[in-house]
Design a protein around this motif. Structure first.
Motif, short mmCIF file in Angstrom:
data_model
loop_
_atom_site.label_atom_id
_atom_site.label_comp_id
_atom_site.label_asym_id
_atom_site.label_seq_id
_atom_site.Cartn_x
_atom_site.Cartn_y
_atom_site.Cartn_z
N LEU A 143 0.82 -1.21 0.00
CA LEU A 143 0.00 0.00 0.00
C LEU A 143 0.86 1.26 0.00
O LEU A 143 0.50 2.26 -0.63
CB LEU A 143 -0.95 0.00 1.21
CG LEU A 143 -2.10 -1.01 1.15
CD1 LEU A 143 -2.87 -0.99 2.46
CD2 LEU A 143 -3.02 -0.69 -0.01
N LEU A 144 1.98 1.23 0.70
CA LEU A 144 2.84 2.42 0.76
C LEU A 144 3.57 2.67 -0.55
O LEU A 144 3.64 3.81 -1.02
CB LEU A 144 3.87 2.27 1.89
CG LEU A 144 3.35 2.46 3.31
CD1 LEU A 144 4.44 2.12 4.32
CD2 LEU A 144 2.89 3.90 3.51
N PHE A 145 4.14 1.65 -1.13
CA PHE A 145 4.99 1.83 -2.30
C PHE A 145 4.31 1.50 -3.62
O PHE A 145 4.74 1.97 -4.67
CB PHE A 145 6.27 0.98 -2.16
CG PHE A 145 7.14 1.41 -1.02
CD1 PHE A 145 7.87 2.57 -1.09
CD2 PHE A 145 7.20 0.66 0.13
CE1 PHE A 145 8.66 2.98 -0.04
CE2 PHE A 145 8.00 1.04 1.19
CZ PHE A 145 8.73 2.21 1.11
N GLY A 146 3.32 0.67 -3.59
CA GLY A 146 2.69 0.25 -4.83
C GLY A 146 3.47 -0.89 -5.47
O GLY A 146 4.67 -1.03 -5.27
N TYR A 147 2.80 -1.70 -6.23
CA TYR A 147 3.45 -2.89 -6.80
C TYR A 147 4.42 -2.53 -7.92
O TYR A 147 5.32 -3.30 -8.23
CB TYR A 147 2.39 -3.89 -7.30
CG TYR A 147 1.63 -3.44 -8.51
CD1 TYR A 147 2.05 -3.78 -9.79
CD2 TYR A 147 0.48 -2.67 -8.40
CE1 TYR A 147 1.36 -3.37 -10.91
CE2 TYR A 147 -0.21 -2.25 -9.50
CZ TYR A 147 0.22 -2.60 -10.76
OH TYR A 147 -0.45 -2.18 -11.86
N LYS A 148 4.27 -1.36 -8.54
CA LYS A 148 5.16 -0.98 -9.64
C LYS A 148 6.53 -0.52 -9.14
O LYS A 148 7.52 -0.68 -9.82
CB LYS A 148 4.53 0.13 -10.47
CG LYS A 148 3.34 -0.33 -11.28
CD LYS A 148 2.81 0.78 -12.13
CE LYS A 148 1.60 0.29 -12.93
NZ LYS A 148 1.04 1.36 -13.76
N LYS A 149 6.58 0.07 -7.96
CA LYS A 149 7.85 0.62 -7.47
C LYS A 149 8.64 -0.37 -6.62
O LYS A 149 9.79 -0.11 -6.31
CB LYS A 149 7.59 1.89 -6.66
CG LYS A 149 7.09 3.03 -7.51
CD LYS A 149 7.05 4.30 -6.74
CE LYS A 149 6.55 5.43 -7.62
NZ LYS A 149 6.58 6.70 -6.94
N LEU A 150 8.06 -1.48 -6.25
CA LEU A 150 8.77 -2.44 -5.41
C LEU A 150 10.03 -3.02 -6.05
O LEU A 150 11.06 -3.11 -5.40
CB LEU A 150 7.84 -3.56 -4.95
CG LEU A 150 6.94 -3.21 -3.77
CD1 LEU A 150 6.06 -4.40 -3.42
CD2 LEU A 150 7.72 -2.77 -2.58
N PRO A 151 10.01 -3.41 -7.33
CA PRO A 151 11.26 -3.93 -7.93
C PRO A 151 12.38 -2.89 -7.94
O PRO A 151 13.53 -3.21 -7.65
CB PRO A 151 10.85 -4.31 -9.36
CG PRO A 151 9.40 -4.53 -9.29
CD PRO A 151 8.88 -3.58 -8.24
N ASP A 152 12.04 -1.63 -8.25
CA ASP A 152 13.06 -0.58 -8.24
C ASP A 152 13.59 -0.35 -6.82
O ASP A 152 14.80 -0.17 -6.63
CB ASP A 152 12.49 0.73 -8.77
CG ASP A 152 12.17 0.65 -10.27
OD1 ASP A 152 12.80 -0.18 -10.95
OD2 ASP A 152 11.31 1.42 -10.72
N ALA A 153 12.70 -0.36 -5.85
CA ALA A 153 13.12 -0.14 -4.46
C ALA A 153 14.02 -1.28 -3.99
O ALA A 153 15.04 -1.04 -3.33
CB ALA A 153 11.90 -0.02 -3.56
N SER A 154 13.67 -2.50 -4.34
CA SER A 154 14.51 -3.64 -3.91
C SER A 154 15.86 -3.62 -4.63
O SER A 154 16.88 -3.95 -4.04
CB SER A 154 13.77 -4.96 -4.13
OG SER A 154 13.48 -5.14 -5.50
N ARG A 155 15.88 -3.21 -5.90
CA ARG A 155 17.14 -3.09 -6.62
C ARG A 155 18.03 -2.03 -5.99
O ARG A 155 19.23 -2.23 -5.80
CB ARG A 155 16.85 -2.72 -8.08
CG ARG A 155 17.53 -3.62 -9.07
CD ARG A 155 17.19 -3.28 -10.52
NE ARG A 155 15.99 -3.99 -10.93
CZ ARG A 155 14.86 -3.42 -11.33
NH1 ARG A 155 14.75 -2.13 -11.42
NH2 ARG A 155 13.82 -4.15 -11.66
N SER A 156 17.45 -0.91 -5.65
CA SER A 156 18.21 0.16 -5.00
C SER A 156 18.75 -0.28 -3.65
O SER A 156 19.88 0.02 -3.29
CB SER A 156 17.34 1.40 -4.82
OG SER A 156 16.95 1.92 -6.06
N LEU A 157 17.93 -1.00 -2.91
CA LEU A 157 18.36 -1.50 -1.61
C LEU A 157 19.52 -2.48 -1.79
O LEU A 157 20.50 -2.43 -1.05
CB LEU A 157 17.20 -2.17 -0.88
CG LEU A 157 17.50 -2.72 0.50
CD1 LEU A 157 17.88 -1.60 1.45
CD2 LEU A 157 16.31 -3.48 1.04
#
Length: 106
Positions: free
Chosen positions: A17-31
């Motif tokens: 809900l916070l990040f949305g399903y579209k931004k999760l791959p980018d966020a995990s890659r950045s992490l």
């Protein structure tokens, strides 16, 4: 503190809900990139620390350990740089004295 399946599901739902399903791959890659960089920097600091301890160790059981060629080259280079800096500082002090003397005579 034990997390059950319900708590884990709620956490995953909150993240979606916070990040949305579209931004999760980018966020995990950045992490992942950030963690890789952090790990590399920590390894580099550990290697530097080990090298520093080896260079600082001048005696072993009361016997003097001769410096390595790399250490003596670095020491010679630093001494030369210090000598040049001291000469430059002396030159600047002499110029400042000359300008003060010239200003006082006018």
């Amino acid at each position: 503190m034990n997390l059950g399946p319900l708590e884990i599901g709620l956490i995953i739902l909150a993240i979606l809900l916070l990040f949305g399903y579209k931004k999760l791959p980018d966020a995990s890659r950045s992490l992942g990139r950030s963690l890789r960089i952090f790990k590399g920097e920590m390894k580099g600091m550990k290697d530097d620390d080990v090298r520093g301890k080896d260079a600082a160790r001048t005696t072993v059981r009361g016997e003097i350990v001769p410096p390595t060629p790399a250490d003596s080259d670095l020491t010679a280079q630093l001494h030369e740089e210090a000598r040049v800096a001291e000469a430059r500082a002396a030159e600047l002090r002499a110029r400042a004295e000359q300008s003060r003397a010239a200003d006082g005579t006018r």
